[in-house]
Write a protein that holds these residues in place. Structure first.
Motif, PDB file in Angstrom:
ATOM      1  N   VAL A 411      40.857  30.822  48.341  1.00  0.00           N
ATOM      2  CA  VAL A 411      40.379  31.427  49.591  1.00  0.00           C
ATOM      3  C   VAL A 411      41.450  32.405  50.063  1.00  0.00           C
ATOM      4  N   VAL A 413      43.308  35.272  52.472  1.00  0.00           N
ATOM      5  CA  VAL A 413      43.564  35.353  53.914  1.00  0.00           C
ATOM      6  C   VAL A 413      43.474  36.817  54.344  1.00  0.00           C
ATOM      7  N   THR A 419      44.162  31.449  60.195  1.00  0.00           N
ATOM      8  CA  THR A 419      44.597  30.532  59.135  1.00  0.00           C
ATOM      9  C   THR A 419      43.877  29.190  59.216  1.00  0.00           C
ATOM     10  N   TYR A 422      40.396  29.456  57.727  1.00  0.00           N
ATOM     11  CA  TYR A 422      40.432  29.520  56.264  1.00  0.00           C
ATOM     12  C   TYR A 422      40.753  28.151  55.669  1.00  0.00           C
ATOM     13  N   MET A 423      41.682  27.445  56.310  1.00  0.00           N
ATOM     14  CA  MET A 423      42.013  26.099  55.831  1.00  0.00           C
ATOM     15  C   MET A 423      40.804  25.175  55.912  1.00  0.00           C
ATOM     16  N   VAL A 426      38.678  25.755  52.866  1.00  0.00           N
ATOM     17  CA  VAL A 426      39.284  25.075  51.718  1.00  0.00           C
ATOM     18  C   VAL A 426      38.977  23.584  51.758  1.00  0.00           C
ATOM     19  N   GLU A 437      42.254  26.190  46.989  1.00  0.00           N
ATOM     20  CA  GLU A 437      43.489  26.377  47.738  1.00  0.00           C
ATOM     21  C   GLU A 437      43.388  27.645  48.568  1.00  0.00           C
ATOM     22  N   MET A 438      44.137  27.670  49.679  1.00  0.00           N
ATOM     23  CA  MET A 438      44.261  28.875  50.487  1.00  0.00           C
ATOM     24  C   MET A 438      45.524  29.610  50.054  1.00  0.00           C
ATOM     25  N   TYR A 439      45.450  30.933  49.988  1.00  0.00           N
ATOM     26  CA  TYR A 439      46.620  31.716  49.597  1.00  0.00           C
ATOM     27  C   TYR A 439      47.713  31.522  50.648  1.00  0.00           C
ATOM     28  N   GLN A 449      46.899  39.204  46.553  1.00  0.00           N
ATOM     29  CA  GLN A 449      46.168  37.932  46.569  1.00  0.00           C
ATOM     30  C   GLN A 449      45.227  37.843  45.370  1.00  0.00           C
TER      31      GLN A 449
END
Length: 530
Positions: A411, A413, A419, A422-423, A426, A437-439, A449
């Motif tokens: 995922v 950002v 954030t 986005y989390m 995930v 995973e989130m970058y 990214q």
């Protein structure tokens, strides 16, 4: 006054060791799981022993008793007792069984996988740390335990994808060789040194061939035999009759196989005889071994045990995979009866087109004296050890069309202040059993990214900017399909317009759409958590 620059430490790996990344670890993990399932099918249970044992637990099996750090890695504890990193998984098992003898069921059937360590000079393909996978039965005096170990090894190789005919499990008995040595006058403690020289000579067959072994059993062998130059290895000093008898034992399988062929079974165009009926060959081998061992009680006992193993193999229909073969010589001193070796017979080409034959990928045998060192009485035991790295290397040649290992969904950002959102995306994927995973790097450059996702071998990325978020949507970019499409696009304008393999969906559809993409490309994913 100028300040001294800090000293930069040089990153370097100790010789004889190796780092291993996902390309090695993932297939090895799958291989170990397959082996474990076969072992458990046979009723063996897991056991884990420490990496470190008291050095005296290794006892006479140390490479050099007077130097505890020679051959094994050793150090002294604060009470001045010597400790060593284990050099195999059998000595720790013997200690465990002896220490818990009254509590364990007998026979005690266990398997163990783990790293072992050798303090030896490293070289190509020769490491100081390597993995073994062992299975042992302790407390079973019957050779049915030895036959079962061999059958289990055959089933293990086939479960790993090695076809029948591409491997063989060879079985011998040290007692037969000991009987032949007695028959030629090399019995008793006084001849222990010469017996060891004989064993070492026979064990070099793969390197020097039958003529080289003959020289080593006689007066000795020059490094360059034809020119009689180079290093000279002193031989065992046997006479021609004794040498012929030993080599007759060593070649008993090949000769019995030839004898089992009927006239006309040798096609004119073939240089090598086709293999005959395995049961017919086995009985021929046993007859030859019995004749060569003479009337020695030790040799007769060994032939009888092999006969019992052969009968079990024949009845269980394993004769085409397991064979009685006196050419197997296991070097370790603690083998007391049947010994066995798993050999891969197929040949492949390496990256330079050179033929590669892997040969032995594991071996073992009966060691009735090892546990007894701790108890003062013989305790029957038999086992088998697989060389994990060597077998994994062989399997890598067989699986040329294997599906590549993919990394997690990434995922990206777009907005640093989002954030938490986005989390949450995930977490939704992970709860559905999808690796994600989130970058976590600097999100300023979107291109970086995507490069990160490519390096992680991610199947897709999830993109959500402010417009998508306002509409409750995300963009999913299929990196696998995108790579294929990109190969056909040569114009930047076409690239921007087509946005290859990218599509939108609602946040509620995210899990379903990602699963659909993964299934389309055959990427495995797990079940939902909880």
């Amino acid at each position: 006054m100028a300040k001294d620059k800090p000293t930069k430490l040089r990153a370097r790996m100790p010789r004889g060791f190796a780092d291993r990344g996902p390309g090695d670890l993932v297939p090895t993990r799958a291989m170990l799981e397959t082996i474990r399932k076969v072992y458990e099918l046979y009723g063996f249970e897991a056991l884990e022993t420490p990496f470190i044992e008291y050095t005296d637990a290794l006892g006479k099996f140390l490479p050099d008793q007077d130097r505890p750090n020679e051959g094994v890695f050793s150090f002294q504890d604060d009470d001045e007792q010597w400790l060593s990193l284990r050099y195999d998984l059998t000595a720790p098992l013997a200690r465990h069984v002896a220490e818990n003898f009254d509590k364990l069921p007998k026979p005690f059937r266990s398997y163990r996988a783990g790293w072992v360590f050798r303090n030896e000079k490293p070289g190509p393909g020769r490491f100081r740390q390597f993995m073994q996978f062992d299975a042992d039965t302790v407390g079973a005096p019957t050779v049915a335990a030895d036959a079962e170990i061999c059958m289990m090894m055959a089933d293990t190789l086939e479960a790993l994808g090695i076809a029948r005919g591409d491997y063989v499990i060879k079985v011998n008995n040290r007692k037969v060789l000991d009987g032949v040595l007695e028959a030629i006058g090399l019995g008793g403690d006084d001849n222990a040194g010469r017996r060891l020289t004989v064993l070492r000579a026979i064990d070099k067959f793969d390197k020097v061939g039958i003529s080289g072994v003959r020289d080593l059993l006689g007066e000795g062998r020059w490094e360059n035999p034809e020119a009689k130059s180079g290093d000279f290895t002193k031989g065992a000093g046997l006479d021609e009759e004794a040498i012929d008898r030993l080599l007759g034992l060593f070649l008993a399988y090949e000769e019995a196989d030839s004898d089992a062929l009927e006239p006309g079974d040798w096609p004119v165009e073939q240089r090598v005889a086709p293999k005959s009926d395995p049961n017919k060959v086995m009985h021929g081998v046993l007859r030859r071994m019995s004749a060569l061992a003479g009337d020695t009680a030790t040799g007769a006992s060994g032939v009888d045990e092999l006969g019992q193993i052969g009968a079990l193999i024949e009845t269980s229909n394993y004769s085409d995979r397991i064979r009685i073969d006196p050419s197997v010589v296991r070097g370790l001193e603690y083998y007391t009866g049947p010994v066995f070796e798993a050999e891969l017979t197929f040949e492949v080409k390496d990256e330079k087109g050179r033929p590669v034959r892997f040969g032995s990928v594991g071996g073992g045998g009966r060691y009735d004296g090892l546990v007894g060192r701790f108890r003062g009485e013989a305790v029957p035991a038999t086992g088998f050890s697989i060389g994990v790295s060597r077998l994994a290397s062989a399997l890598s040649y067989l699986k040329t069309d294997a599906t590549p290992e993919f990394g997690p969904v990434v995922v990206v950002v777009m907005d640093r202040d989002q954030t938490a959102h986005y989390m949450g995306l995930v977490a939704t994927l992970r709860q559905a059993g999808i690796r994600a995973e989130m970058y976590l790097g600097n999100p300023k450059n979107l291109g970086n990214q995507f490069k990160y996702a490519d390096r992680r071998n991610s199947p897709c990325v999830v993109i959500q900017g402010s417009d998508e978020r306002a509409n409750g949507q995300v963009q999913i970019k299929d990196l696998i399909e995108g790579a294929k499409a990109a190969a056909a696009i040569t114009d930047n304008a076409e690239w921007r317009e087509s946005r290859p393999a990218q599509f939108a969906c609602t946040e509620d559809e995210l899990v379903a759409k990602v699963r659909e993409l993964l299934d389309h490309h055959g990427v495995p994913h797990g079940a939902a958590l909880g």
